[in-house]
Structures are given as C-alpha cells and as structure tokens.
Design an enzyme around this catalytic site. Structure first.
Site, PDB file in Angstrom:
ATOM      1  N   SER A 118       0.849  -1.193   0.000  1.00 25.44           N
ATOM      2  CA  SER A 118       0.000   0.000   0.000  1.00 25.44           C
ATOM      3  C   SER A 118       0.881   1.237   0.000  1.00 25.44           C
ATOM      4  CB  SER A 118      -0.901  -0.011   1.243  1.00 25.44           C
ATOM      5  OG  SER A 118      -1.485   1.260   1.459  1.00 25.44           O
TER       6      SER A 118
ATOM      7  N   ARG B 182     -22.386  -7.010 -46.441  1.00 23.36           N
ATOM      8  CA  ARG B 182     -21.261  -6.395 -45.736  1.00 23.36           C
ATOM      9  C   ARG B 182     -21.856  -5.335 -44.829  1.00 23.36           C
ATOM     10  NH1 ARG B 182     -16.676  -5.606 -48.506  1.00 23.36           N
ATOM     11  NH2 ARG B 182     -15.879  -4.671 -46.598  1.00 23.36           N
TER      12      ARG B 182
END
Length: 530
Positions: A285, A324
């Site tokens: 930490s 497409r």
C-alpha cells in the site's frame, strides 16, 4: 502501454495483440492469399513469392502512418495494401498486380483478427493449464480440510477447502477446454466484394487453364487460402455471419467469469477477519506499511467485470445487415482485442495466484467453530427427527439455535435444555443404570459413530423425567398429543441419547457429507479430459 490495465501490461498477450501484431496478421493474410491463388492457378508462383517476401519485411510498414491513413477509407487494410503493392513493385513490377487481387478489406482484416486471436490464445491456454494443475494439487492436499460453507454471506453448513478448490478447478478446466475448442475452429475469411467469390471466377476466365481445373475455382481457392493461413476452412464467407466472433466472445466471457469466481472467493477468504487463505506474495500500500493486499485476485476480479460488456458488443454484431455491414464489423475491433487482453492477463494472474496460494487450515477450523455448533443445526435436526419427529426436532433446534446465538453458548448446551432433547438425555441415563443397558448403549454409540445422522434413541414419550426444563411439560407424550399431520417417526430403539453423542453431532467436522467423494470425482474427470 497498459497504464490503465495492469492486469495485462507486460504479458505475452499484450505483445500478441498489439498494433504491430495486427499489421503482421494482415501481411500474413495477403501473402497467404497470393500463395493460394498460385496453388489453384490464378497467379504465377513468382508473383506469390514476391508478395510473400515483401510481406515479410514488417519493419517497413509504419503502424502510426497506417493508422492515420486508415481514416480516409475506414479501415487499415486499404493503406496497407497500397504500401505492400509498392514494396512488391520494387521487387518485381509484374508481381504487383497480384497483391490483394479479388479480395475485399474485410477478408484481410477478419483473417488477420483470427490469426491474432489464435496466436494470443496460445499463452493464455498455457497459463490456464498451469492454473488447472495448481488447483488440482490444492484440491488433493485439502480434500478433507473442513471449513465453513457460506450462503448469502452467512455460515451455512460445513464444507471442505478441497471441495472449494475442486470447484475452481472444474471452472478453470472448462475455460481451458472452451478456449482450446474455439481456437481450433477459428476460420479464415474470403468472400470477395459481397461473399460470392465472383472476382476470382473472372480472373480464372482470363488466365489460361485456371477455369478448367476440377471443381469450383472459388471453393478451391477458399480451401487453399485456409490451408495457407493455418486457419479452419469456413463453410461460407462470414462477412455478416459473425458466428466465429460470437463463439470467441462466449469463450472469453466464460473464462473471465470462471477465473473471476476463484478471485471472488479468495478476496473474501483473505479478509483480515477471515484469514483462511493468503496470496503467496501480496501487494503493498502507498499509505499503510502493514498491508499485504490480494492483488492477483483484485486484478482478476477487475477483468471479470469488464469482459462481459466487451463481449456484449461482439455478440451484438451478429445482427449485421446485408452482405457487408456498416459499423457492426468496425465495432468489433477494439472490444475483441481488449477482451482477449483482459482474459490473457487474468489467466496469467490466476496461474500465479493458484500456484502461490497459502491455505490456513487452523484458521478455517477456528472460524468453523465460531458459531458454537450452529453450522451443525441441520445435522442435529435430521438426527433428532428419528426420535421425536421432524417438526418437533426442527422447532427444538430452531429455538436452541436462537438461544445459542443470543447468549453466546454452544448449540449442544442450548439444545440440552429443550424438553424433547432433555427427555432423550434422561432416557439414556436411565438405560445406563439398567442391568443390560450398557450393552445396548455401546451398540448405539458404535452405530452412530459410523454415520452422519444416526437416529437418536426412540420417541421419548415414556420418559417422565425432564431435568432440563423443571416445571415444564414432561416432554412428548403419547400419539394423541401429536400435532395432526406431524410425523414423529418414533424409533424402536428405546435408548435415548447420550451427552457425548449430542456433542459429536454438533461437531461441524463430522458433517461433511460427500465432500471428499466429490473432490475425488472432480479430479478423476479432469484427469480424463486433460
């Protein structure tokens, strides 16, 4: 660079899915297409060699420049084809027209994506294999290590850490198998402008001998192209049939969730107040020197929460219009890459987590006993039901459980004060004083020690002693006093219950059911499928 994604930063999958990897995939697709056309007679072998050689020079294709120029046509294939054509022309001007001939941009990009995915999944599968092996070792080592089973955040009934690890194992193995199956099925893409392969027929018609070979030229080319790429040959071009993308997405989402389950459990079990497991090397930490955070589990959990949203986009592309699509195809690119990266990073972290996980059986035992036997309430209810009936047993155990929780006493102590149970205890004491009582009790105790929920004595209605509750009704009486519909289930063994037997039934470690057998079953199954 991965600053916002430490789970995959520096991993093999990061490099395998980088921009350079996609450029490499597009170049490999273009080279494979040229070689495939040569194989079916649509291009000279010399032209295929020239395209392959030019495509091998990855360094000459500037990724940043390609990205900037991709904006004008909407995809990076268009500028890449221009640069590749120029590179081939510099080698052999006659070979240049065979670059990208007959293909569309999506043919090359989809094939490149499948190549990138296949290559990236290799280290992912290796890490999942490591995870499976480490979890199998944990399940084996802790097959009979008792711990509290928790449901809806609360202690429920006992389980074993081996069974929990076996659960993680089956999920990790399932993820490995799903990803391996998807990887083996990733297809090449080739359909031409609208999925009919018509341009290749046109080229065949003007090239001597190409159109007269056996079989449809487009189908033959599709097979040759797939073989050159090393990908699976698709049944149809899949420009708007996005099953391969959806299948990949599903396997990625499952893998993220499977590893996320292990991470979620580790996060809970490694809390200070639980302390049942710990990562081999926790994270620090910036403010608190004493912290050893479960960072591997944290990173996996973060990935597991992101991947479903990303794969949701990929599944959404199934609903693509026409031959497409406009936008649906383009929307896949970033989510596909990020999902692969997150899963790859999570697999790396999972392997390290499983291999280094520290298990604390003593803390598990302490936590299992913190409720004073309440986790064995189900066990006691079942055992007492054989003597005093299911309903009365449940009521007695429920009252005793509440009292135990409120007063901080053991469940067995609270239960001994219940009239029905007190009657069983006194019956046992009375029988012990009889001439042949000791032999009967010895038989009962031996039988009870061999099974989880042995019947306790008989219906205690004949007992007139109730030392556990002075002044109250002297316990269950004859049939006429039963609640209508209640199944008292009296036993024909007129022995009662000893205090030692009651304490044993309240011992959580004696109520593990099939936990060990289930662990064995999981291990055998994984061994067969590995």
């Amino acid at each position: 660079m991965g600053l916002l994604a430490p789970v995959w930063a520096g991993s093999q999958v990061e490099a395998a899915t980088g921009d350079a990897a996609f450029v490499r995939g597009m170049l490999d697709a273009e080279a494979a297409l040229a070689r495939a056309q040569a194989a079916v007679g649509l291009a000279p072998a010399a032209a295929a060699a020239a395209v392959t050689a030019a495509a091998a020079e990855t360094a000459r294709y500037d990724v940043r420049d390609l990205a900037s120029r991709a904006r004008s046509g909407g995809n990076p294939v268009i500028p890449l084809v221009a640069d590749l054509t120029a590179a081939v022309a510099a080698r052999d001007s006659e070979a240049a027209p065979y670059v990208h001939r007959g293909a569309t941009s999506q043919d090359i990009w989809d094939t490149a994506l499948m190549l990138v995915a296949s290559r990236a999944l290799e280290p992912v599968l290796a890490d999942l294999g490591r995870t499976v092996r480490a979890l199998a070792e944990l399940a084996t080592a802790h097959r009979d290590t008792p711990m509290a089973g928790r449901t809806l955040t609360q202690h429920a009934v006992p389980t074993t850490f081996g069974l929990k690890a076996a659960g993680w194992l089956t999920l990790a193995a399932g993820a490995r198998d799903r990803l391996a199956a998807v990887r083996a099925s990733l297809p090449a893409q080739l359909g031409g402008a609208a999925g009919t392969l018509a341009a290749f027929h046109a080229y065949a018609s003007v090239r001597a001998g190409a159109a007269h070979r056996e079989g449809d030229v487009g189908v033959r080319l599709l097979a040759a192209f797939a073989a050159e790429t090393g990908l699976t040959e698709p049944v149809l071009p899949w420009h708007t049939l996005r099953a391969p993308i959806a299948d990949l997405a599903g396997a990625l989402a499952f893998t993220a969730g499977a590893l996320g389950k292990m991470a979620a459990d580790v996060l809970v079990l490694s809390r200070t107040e639980a302390g049942e497991v710990a990562e081999g090397q926790g994270g620090g930490s910036s403010a608190m020197p004493h912290k050893s955070n479960p960072v591997r589990a944290v990173l996996i959990a973060a990935a597991a929460r992101q991947v479903p949203a990303l794969t949701g986009v990929l599944h959404g592309s199934l609903a693509a219009e026409d031959e497409r699509p406009a936008g649906a195809w383009h929307a896949e690119w970033q989510p596909a890459r990020e999902a692969i990266r997150l899963v790859g990073g999570a697999a790396r972290e999972a392997a390290e987590l499983a291999e280094g996980l520290r298990v604390h059986p003593r803390r598990m035992s302490d936590n299992l006993g913190m409720t004073g036997g309440l986790v064995a309430a189900e066990h006691l209810s079942i055992a007492l039901a054989a003597s005093i009936g299911r309903d009365r047993a449940k009521r007695a155990v429920t009252r005793a459980s509440r009292r135990a929780a409120e007063e901080g006493i053991d469940l067995a102590d609270a239960l001994a004060a219940e009239p029905d149970v007190a009657a069983l205890l006194s019956r046992h004491d009375a029988l012990a004083a009889e001439p042949h009582g000791a032999a009967a009790l010895s038989h009962q105790d031996a039988a009870a020690s061999g099974r989880d929920a042995a019947p306790l004595g008989d219906d205690a209605g004949s007992s007139k002693e109730n030392p556990g509750a002075p002044g109250e009704d002297d316990g269950p009486s004859d049939k006429n006093t039963r609640t209508p519909g209640e199944d008292d289930g009296p036993s024909d063994k007129n022995t009662g219950v000893s205090w030692e037997e009651l304490r044993a039934l309240a011992d959580p470690a004696r109520y593990l059911g099939s936990a060990g057998a289930l662990v064995d079953r999981a291990l055998r199954t994984i061994e067969r499928t590995s």
